[in-house]
Design a protein around this motif. Structure first.
Motif, mmCIF file in Angstrom:
data_model
loop_
_atom_site.group_PDB
_atom_site.id
_atom_site.type_symbol
_atom_site.label_atom_id
_atom_site.label_comp_id
_atom_site.label_asym_id
_atom_site.label_seq_id
_atom_site.Cartn_x
_atom_site.Cartn_y
_atom_site.Cartn_z
ATOM 1 N N SER A 44 -27.796 -31.918 85.340
ATOM 2 C CA SER A 44 -27.744 -32.471 84.654
ATOM 3 C C SER A 44 -27.871 -34.135 84.977
ATOM 4 C CB SER A 44 -25.833 -33.461 84.237
ATOM 5 O OG SER A 44 -25.781 -34.014 83.420
ATOM 6 N N PRO A 45 -28.229 -34.165 83.993
ATOM 7 C CA PRO A 45 -29.087 -36.601 83.764
ATOM 8 C C PRO A 45 -28.134 -37.238 84.617
ATOM 9 C CG PRO A 45 -29.047 -35.224 81.968
ATOM 10 C CD PRO A 45 -28.346 -34.191 82.233
ATOM 11 N N THR A 46 -26.455 -36.890 84.579
ATOM 12 C CA THR A 46 -25.736 -37.126 85.463
ATOM 13 C C THR A 46 -25.776 -36.831 86.781
ATOM 14 O OG1 THR A 46 -24.221 -35.803 85.177
ATOM 15 C CG2 THR A 46 -24.198 -37.711 83.063
ATOM 16 N N PHE A 47 -26.513 -36.776 87.512
ATOM 17 C CA PHE A 47 -26.296 -36.734 88.864
ATOM 18 C C PHE A 47 -27.905 -37.070 89.071
ATOM 19 C CE2 PHE A 47 -24.273 -31.864 88.267
ATOM 20 C CZ PHE A 47 -24.128 -32.384 87.704
ATOM 21 N N PHE A 48 -28.588 -38.096 88.113
ATOM 22 C CA PHE A 48 -29.716 -38.632 89.001
ATOM 23 C C PHE A 48 -29.180 -39.777 88.965
ATOM 24 C CE2 PHE A 48 -32.224 -35.582 86.436
ATOM 25 C CZ PHE A 48 -31.759 -34.381 87.713
ATOM 26 N N GLN A 49 -29.555 -41.093 90.090
ATOM 27 C CA GLN A 49 -29.112 -42.546 90.341
ATOM 28 C C GLN A 49 -30.567 -43.203 90.030
ATOM 29 O OE1 GLN A 49 -26.059 -43.059 93.462
ATOM 30 N NE2 GLN A 49 -24.882 -41.069 92.706
ATOM 31 N N ASN A 50 -30.705 -43.997 89.427
ATOM 32 C CA ASN A 50 -32.219 -45.545 89.589
ATOM 33 C C ASN A 50 -32.873 -44.042 89.829
ATOM 34 O OD1 ASN A 50 -33.281 -47.313 89.911
ATOM 35 N ND2 ASN A 50 -33.112 -47.426 91.603
ATOM 36 N N SER A 51 -33.146 -43.149 88.589
ATOM 37 C CA SER A 51 -34.033 -41.787 88.614
ATOM 38 C C SER A 51 -34.669 -41.834 87.621
ATOM 39 C CB SER A 51 -33.531 -40.574 89.469
ATOM 40 O OG SER A 51 -33.371 -41.310 90.601
ATOM 41 N N PRO A 52 -35.415 -42.977 86.987
ATOM 42 C CA PRO A 52 -35.602 -42.603 85.687
ATOM 43 C C PRO A 52 -36.833 -41.531 84.946
ATOM 44 C CG PRO A 52 -36.823 -44.373 85.995
ATOM 45 C CD PRO A 52 -35.537 -43.770 87.186
ATOM 46 N N GLU A 53 -37.710 -41.502 86.247
ATOM 47 C CA GLU A 53 -38.710 -40.830 85.941
ATOM 48 C C GLU A 53 -38.584 -39.057 86.172
ATOM 49 O OE1 GLU A 53 -41.546 -41.410 88.591
ATOM 50 O OE2 GLU A 53 -42.012 -43.382 88.175
#
Length: 372
Positions: A44-53
């Protein structure tokens, strides 16, 4: 976070199911079997912090693995994404499942030391994982040992269950042995060929296990197929009616749910769809058309609708005879029109399309085939 292939992927790691959020959200769960365990990996995108790429890359990957998609997106294949996931989680796989369980160990199966049971495949030890990212660094994480998903099963109607007691058998998955001709398949294949003592005599009968994906309630595809096989059973067809037989259902007593069907095992060569690609003799195609037509007539007399009538649902056995399969309903575009699905008219339309497919390499000889 870039996609790159490794030279030595885990041989026995196998993606066995994918669930995505579709139009609802951008979440996904990819289930991987490794050494007899199941790893449910939540994305899930919600698991990615400060990681736009990482988020952008993941959203592209999500398009490639959509269960109803073409298996590719902007040059990225679904298999590439699966390998990316396996490579990321390889350390966790090895840490949590360093050796195959005995029932999944090819050497123990080959020697007879292990006799794998269907229950071990349907309800494996499961680990719940998820992929996180911080500052573009991927972090595969083991969350717990529960998995977060319910195994595929169907809650059949109580009246249907009661009626089934009069004509078929209920077999617990812990009483069903799994058979793999190639023991290495135990690591990553879904069991299809099984052996079961149907009458308590000790004689093991080889059956085909047909499981159903997802959860079902009430008038599910499984219940439709069971009702069709009940009519087939009560019709007491002879061997000239080229249709499968139901020997029993796989039923989990602890949850009172049904997990699949035990069908007569057909030692077969291929499907009709694939057989026709080999340019079979005209006389062989005519025989197959007659067998399908005769079987359909008997099924309709017994009140059975084939439903998804198409060449892929016709098996060619070792004696080059057809066997009609799949009575769970539905239809396939190009074979049966949606408005005719589930009717005699739809079956006849499917048969006409099968005949056209059979004789497409001999268009002048279509009239020599079976007539409906």
């Amino acid at each position: 976070m870039e996609f790159h292939k490794k030279c030595g992927p885990l041989v026995s790691a196998k993606v066995i199911s994918i669930i995505t959020g579709g139009d609802i959200d951008d979440n996904a769960t990819v289930s991987v079997r490794f050494n007899g365990r199941r790893f449910n990996i939540h994305l899930s995108p919600t698991f990615f912090q400060n990681s736009p790429e990482t988020t952008t890359l993941y959203l592209r990957y999500l398009q490639a693995i959509h269960p109803f998609g073409p298996g590719e997106f902007e040059g990225i294949l679904d298999t590439d994404v699966y390998q990316w996931i396996i490579d990321l989680f390889e350390p966790l796989f090895v840490q949590l499942a360093p050796e195959p369980l005995p029932s999944f160990d090819p050497e123990k199966i080959r020697s007879g030391e292990a006799k794998p049971l269907l229950s071990e495949y349907l309800f494996p030890q499961t680990f719940n994982c998820r992929l996180e990212a911080v500052n573009e660094i991927p972090i595969p994480r083991h969350v717990d040992d529960h998995g977060g998903l319910v195994a595929p099963r169907t809650w059949l109607d109580g009246d249907l269950l009661d009626a089934m007691e009069d004509w078929t058998r209920f077999i617990d998955p812990s009483e069903i042995e799994v058979y793999f001709q190639n023991p290495e398949d135990a690591l990553d294949k879904i069991p299809r060929r099984v052996r079961v003592d149907l009458d308590g005599s000790g004689h093991m009968t080889t059956c085909f296990f047909k499981g159903f994906l997802g959860l079902g309630v009430g008038d599910s595809p499984m219940s439709k197929e069971i009702k069709a096989y009940e009519k087939i059973h009560k019709a007491n067809f002879g061997p000239d009616v080229r249709v499968g037989r139901l020997y029993g259902v796989v039923h989990d007593q602890s949850s009172d749910t049904t997990l699949g069907l035990l069908l007569a095992y057909i030692d077969h060569q291929t499907t009709l769809y694939d057989a026709v690609q080999d340019d079979k003799p005209l006389a062989m195609k005519q025989k197959w058309a007659r067998q399908i037509e005769d079987t359909l007539k008997e099924l309709h007399r017994a009140g059975v609708i084939w439903g998804d009538a198409k060449a892929d649902n016709v098996i060619i056995d070792k004696e080059n005879n057809v066997v009609i399969t799949d009575f769970e309903g539905g239809h396939t575009n190009g074979w049966v029109d949606a408005e005719k699905a589930g009717t005699v008219e739809g079956d006849l339309q499917g048969f006409q399309n099968i005949k056209a497919f059979l004789f497409e390499h001999n268009p002048d000889d279509i009239s020599d085939g079976a007539n409906s």
